[in-house]
Design a protein around this motif. Structure first.
Motif, PDB file in Angstrom:
ATOM      1  N   PHE A   9      11.723  45.506  -0.792  1.00 16.21           N
ATOM      2  CA  PHE A   9      12.391  46.516  -1.319  1.00 16.21           C
ATOM      3  C   PHE A   9      12.384  46.776  -2.890  1.00 16.21           C
ATOM      4  O   PHE A   9      12.431  45.585  -3.467  1.00 16.21           O
ATOM      5  CB  PHE A   9      13.695  46.507  -0.832  1.00 16.21           C
ATOM      6  CG  PHE A   9      14.643  45.590  -1.110  1.00 16.21           C
ATOM      7  CD1 PHE A   9      15.402  45.598  -2.321  1.00 16.21           C
ATOM      8  CD2 PHE A   9      14.977  44.403  -0.400  1.00 16.21           C
ATOM      9  CE1 PHE A   9      16.257  44.666  -2.903  1.00 16.21           C
ATOM     10  CE2 PHE A   9      15.758  43.185  -0.748  1.00 16.21           C
ATOM     11  CZ  PHE A   9      16.533  43.509  -1.944  1.00 16.21           C
ATOM     12  N   THR A  11      14.625  48.491  -5.574  1.00 16.39           N
ATOM     13  CA  THR A  11      16.140  49.388  -5.522  1.00 16.39           C
ATOM     14  C   THR A  11      16.495  49.479  -6.849  1.00 16.39           C
ATOM     15  O   THR A  11      16.527  48.621  -8.038  1.00 16.39           O
ATOM     16  CB  THR A  11      17.065  48.764  -4.763  1.00 16.39           C
ATOM     17  OG1 THR A  11      18.181  49.635  -4.343  1.00 16.39           O
ATOM     18  CG2 THR A  11      17.506  47.528  -5.183  1.00 16.39           C
ATOM     19  N   GLU A  12      17.674  50.510  -7.393  1.00 18.11           N
ATOM     20  CA  GLU A  12      18.289  50.887  -8.386  1.00 18.11           C
ATOM     21  C   GLU A  12      19.748  50.628  -7.942  1.00 18.11           C
ATOM     22  O   GLU A  12      20.411  49.995  -8.644  1.00 18.11           O
ATOM     23  CB  GLU A  12      17.809  52.332  -8.753  1.00 18.11           C
ATOM     24  CG  GLU A  12      18.168  52.822 -10.143  1.00 18.11           C
ATOM     25  CD  GLU A  12      17.506  51.993 -11.377  1.00 18.11           C
ATOM     26  OE1 GLU A  12      16.102  51.816 -11.144  1.00 18.11           O
ATOM     27  OE2 GLU A  12      18.140  51.538 -12.313  1.00 18.11           O
ATOM     28  N   SER A  13      20.021  51.305  -6.981  1.00 16.77           N
ATOM     29  CA  SER A  13      21.444  51.370  -6.662  1.00 16.77           C
ATOM     30  C   SER A  13      21.872  50.404  -5.307  1.00 16.77           C
ATOM     31  O   SER A  13      22.869  50.628  -4.857  1.00 16.77           O
ATOM     32  CB  SER A  13      21.719  52.941  -6.233  1.00 16.77           C
ATOM     33  OG  SER A  13      21.445  53.413  -5.176  1.00 16.77           O
ATOM     34  N   GLY A  14      20.919  50.113  -4.848  1.00 19.45           N
ATOM     35  CA  GLY A  14      21.129  49.259  -3.481  1.00 19.45           C
ATOM     36  C   GLY A  14      20.862  49.775  -2.365  1.00 19.45           C
ATOM     37  O   GLY A  14      20.895  49.449  -1.296  1.00 19.45           O
ATOM     38  N   ASN A  15      20.642  51.170  -2.294  1.00 15.46           N
ATOM     39  CA  ASN A  15      20.380  52.034  -1.087  1.00 15.46           C
ATOM     40  C   ASN A  15      19.007  51.594  -0.618  1.00 15.46           C
ATOM     41  O   ASN A  15      18.903  51.354   0.851  1.00 15.46           O
ATOM     42  CB  ASN A  15      20.103  53.637  -1.246  1.00 15.46           C
ATOM     43  CG  ASN A  15      21.538  54.024  -1.740  1.00 15.46           C
ATOM     44  OD1 ASN A  15      22.605  53.482  -1.412  1.00 15.46           O
ATOM     45  ND2 ASN A  15      21.652  55.236  -2.460  1.00 15.46           N
ATOM     46  N   GLU A  17      17.861  48.380  -0.509  1.00 19.96           N
ATOM     47  CA  GLU A  17      17.791  47.124   0.161  1.00 19.96           C
ATOM     48  C   GLU A  17      18.890  47.365   1.374  1.00 19.96           C
ATOM     49  O   GLU A  17      18.432  46.732   2.337  1.00 19.96           O
ATOM     50  CB  GLU A  17      18.606  46.350  -0.993  1.00 19.96           C
ATOM     51  CG  GLU A  17      19.267  44.832  -0.348  1.00 19.96           C
ATOM     52  CD  GLU A  17      19.999  43.819  -1.429  1.00 19.96           C
ATOM     53  OE1 GLU A  17      20.224  44.568  -2.465  1.00 19.96           O
ATOM     54  OE2 GLU A  17      20.027  42.663  -0.898  1.00 19.96           O
ATOM     55  N   PHE A  18      19.805  48.178   1.450  1.00 15.86           N
ATOM     56  CA  PHE A  18      20.497  48.550   2.631  1.00 15.86           C
ATOM     57  C   PHE A  18      19.890  48.991   3.642  1.00 15.86           C
ATOM     58  O   PHE A  18      19.968  48.616   4.862  1.00 15.86           O
ATOM     59  CB  PHE A  18      21.623  49.614   2.117  1.00 15.86           C
ATOM     60  CG  PHE A  18      22.750  49.749   3.110  1.00 15.86           C
ATOM     61  CD1 PHE A  18      23.290  48.683   3.549  1.00 15.86           C
ATOM     62  CD2 PHE A  18      23.464  50.821   3.341  1.00 15.86           C
ATOM     63  CE1 PHE A  18      24.291  48.755   4.361  1.00 15.86           C
ATOM     64  CE2 PHE A  18      24.492  51.088   4.048  1.00 15.86           C
ATOM     65  CZ  PHE A  18      24.963  49.950   4.560  1.00 15.86           C
TER      66      PHE A  18
END
Lengths: 148, 385
Positions: A9, A11-15, A17-18
């Protein structure tokens, strides 16, 4: 799926990864799955014995997210031979902006230019309605492995 | 060694606090985490500071929603630390306390007249637009001639939202009284003035490009380094040139960008009527705006009435660079490093502080004995009784 699976993944905001974690949970009964941050991935470890699922968001003016920057830089400078490496891509973006979902495309083009082969449908999620990519990503990854 | 199961209290449930909880759970899946907020609902700035039409940015709250399905994580609403419970009480009852309360007061201009009626902070306007429970709209309305000081993304949000139609504002959940305050007098002109050159301005290119979707608006710009898009090597200048070049003739609303000016005085009798600016590179040159509403968007600072202040909590062992205030007490996000950076920057910050906390506690085997969440209930009910 006979190969082990690595979900990478960016990611920037974690979305991303989630969603990567949810994808892993959806397919881990059928294969050995590991979730890895592109930032922590050593590009010399790409292997034809592993199937890679890439998920990345888009940042700013159609750039890769900051979490994918070291990965792209390493691919650019090391230029590993990725012949025989197979991967699939799921891209995140927001169609409110001009360069919708461009981040994952940059990574996809880079991997193909180094000899890797993209398999299956190009998955996408549009966050302009405020939804998270998780459900779409899980559906996509299940369909992907159902047909492989 | 016994299994590490610290009790953790995170004060503030905005993006920094929630990201921190996510990272700590990955390190310590069995840790008991209480996230305290002074409001009855979590997510702070992600709800009240992000523009309501930026659904993609807000989606991060759906990521955080997953926290509450974890049995080891508890949201504690309506508790203001320093008012309802003391920080010392929290520290006595949790192994680790982390302050993630942000910085939410609009930074003041600190020039003559900045307290006149009609001068309002952009953070307050954003909270009103988002229906913040502690804001009232009593003295708030926007006239036909709006002056915005500052050119960061918050300033661009204000341009876009104040020029958005009442129907659309209603559709994205803006309270009716706020729509009325924005639209009762139709805006004719927005002047958006900043100290920086265009290439150094704080806005993101995508934010300015988004303004092209507004209808019935003509854009102009002065103080650019280039004459046309063809001469502009800087992406911010190019984006401004595009906005100006693509403006429709005959539009009834104008947005004028001015680069390179700082405000020197605000004048008015009962309310603001005129603001004077001085040129950054040629200080003798002034620019005067007649205006009925000034929105300041020059950043954020610690509230005058803040009940916890970072600098009062430092001791000789503090290492703010890694989030350490004193033994067992940490800080994260804007409260740690100041009002710089977007939500993703606070994710990076939370990761760093999470690593710092877990490193400090990795060899401790005396954790998990403090009362944690049971204590917070007792403390809270005691304070309300």
């Amino acid at each position: 799926m006979s190969k082990d699976i690595v979900i990478l993944f960016g990611t920037e905001s974690g979305n991303a990864e989630f969603a990567a974690e949810d994808m892993a949970a959806a397919i881990e009964s059928d294969a050995e799955v590991t979730v890895v941050d592109m930032t922590d991935f050593d590009v010399s470890e790409f292997s034809a014995d592993v199937f890679y699922v890439l998920i990345s968001s888009t940042h700013g003016e159609g750039e890769v997210p900051s979490g994918a920057r070291p990965f792209i830089e390493a691919l650019n400078s090391n230029a590993p031979d990725l012949s025989g490496v197979e991967f699939a891509v799921f891209g995140l973006g927001d169609s409110t902006y001009e360069h919708y979902s461009r981040g994952s495309e940059i990574i996809e083009e880079k991997l193909r230019s180094l000899g890797a082969t993209r398999i299956g449908l190009y998955g996408r999620h549009d966050a302009s309605d405020g939804s998270l990519p998780n459900d779409a990503a899980v559906e996509w990854v299940k369909d992907l492995f159902a047909t492989l | 060694m016994s299994q590490l199961q610290p009790t953790i209290c995170i004060v503030g449930s905005g993006p920094s606090g929630c990201y921190l909880a996510q990272f700590l759970i990955k390190q310590w899946p069995e840790a008991q985490i209480s996230i305290v907020d002074r409001l009855d609902h979590p997510y702070g700035l992600a709800l009240y500071g992000v523009a309501p039409d930026h659904h993609g940015t807000r989606a991060v709250t759906k990521q955080f929603d997953r926290l509450w399905s974890n049995p080891n994580v508890q949201f504690v609403p309506n508790v203001e630390v320093g008012v309802d419970v003391s920080l010392a009480e929290l520290q006595a009852n949790f192994d680790i306390v982390v302050l993630a309360t942000g910085l939410h007061q609009d930074r003041k201009l600190s020039i003559e007249g900045d307290g006149l009626p009609g001068v309002v902070g952009a953070g307050r306007v954003t909270r009103l637009i988002n229906g913040h429970p502690n804001e009232t709209a009593d003295d708030f309305s926007i006239g036909q001639n709006l002056l915005i000081v500052g050119q960061g993304n918050v300033a661009i949000d204000i341009v876009r939202l104040t020029l958005t139609s009442p129907d659309k504002l209603h559709g994205i959940g803006v309270p009716a009284n706020i729509i009325e305050a924005i639209h009762s007098t139709p805006i004719r002109r927005i002047s958006i003035v900043g100290r920086s050159t265009c290439s150094q301005a704080k806005f993101d290119v995508a934010m300015v490009r988004e303004l092209a979707n507004l209808t019935n608006v003509s854009f102009s710009a002065s103080g650019l380094a280039s004459v046309s898009k063809g001469d502009a090597s800087d992406p911010k200048e190019a984006a401004i040139h595009d906005l100006v070049a693509n403006s429709l003739a005959g539009a009834q609303r104008n947005v004028d960008f001015y680069f390179g000016w700082q405000p020197t005085a605000i004048a008015g009798s009962a309310e603001v009527s005129r603001v004077t600016f001085s040129n950054i590179s040629r200080p003798e040159e002034t620019l005067i705006f007649d205006t009925d509403t000034v929105i300041t968007a020059i950043g954020f600072e610690e509230s005058d009435d803040a009940s916890i202040r970072r600098n009062q909590l430092k001791d000789s062992n503090s290492n703010i660079d890694v989030g350490l205030l004193s033994a067992g007490l940490y800080c994260v996000g804007w409260f740690r490093r100041g009002p710089k950076g977007t939500i993703p920057a606070n994710r990076v910050d939370a990761k760093m502080v999470s690593d710092s906390i877990t490193q400090d506690f990795q060899n401790r085997d005396d954790l998990g004995f403090k009362k944690g969440r049971q204590a917070i209930k007792q403390l809270h009910s005691a304070s309300k009784s």
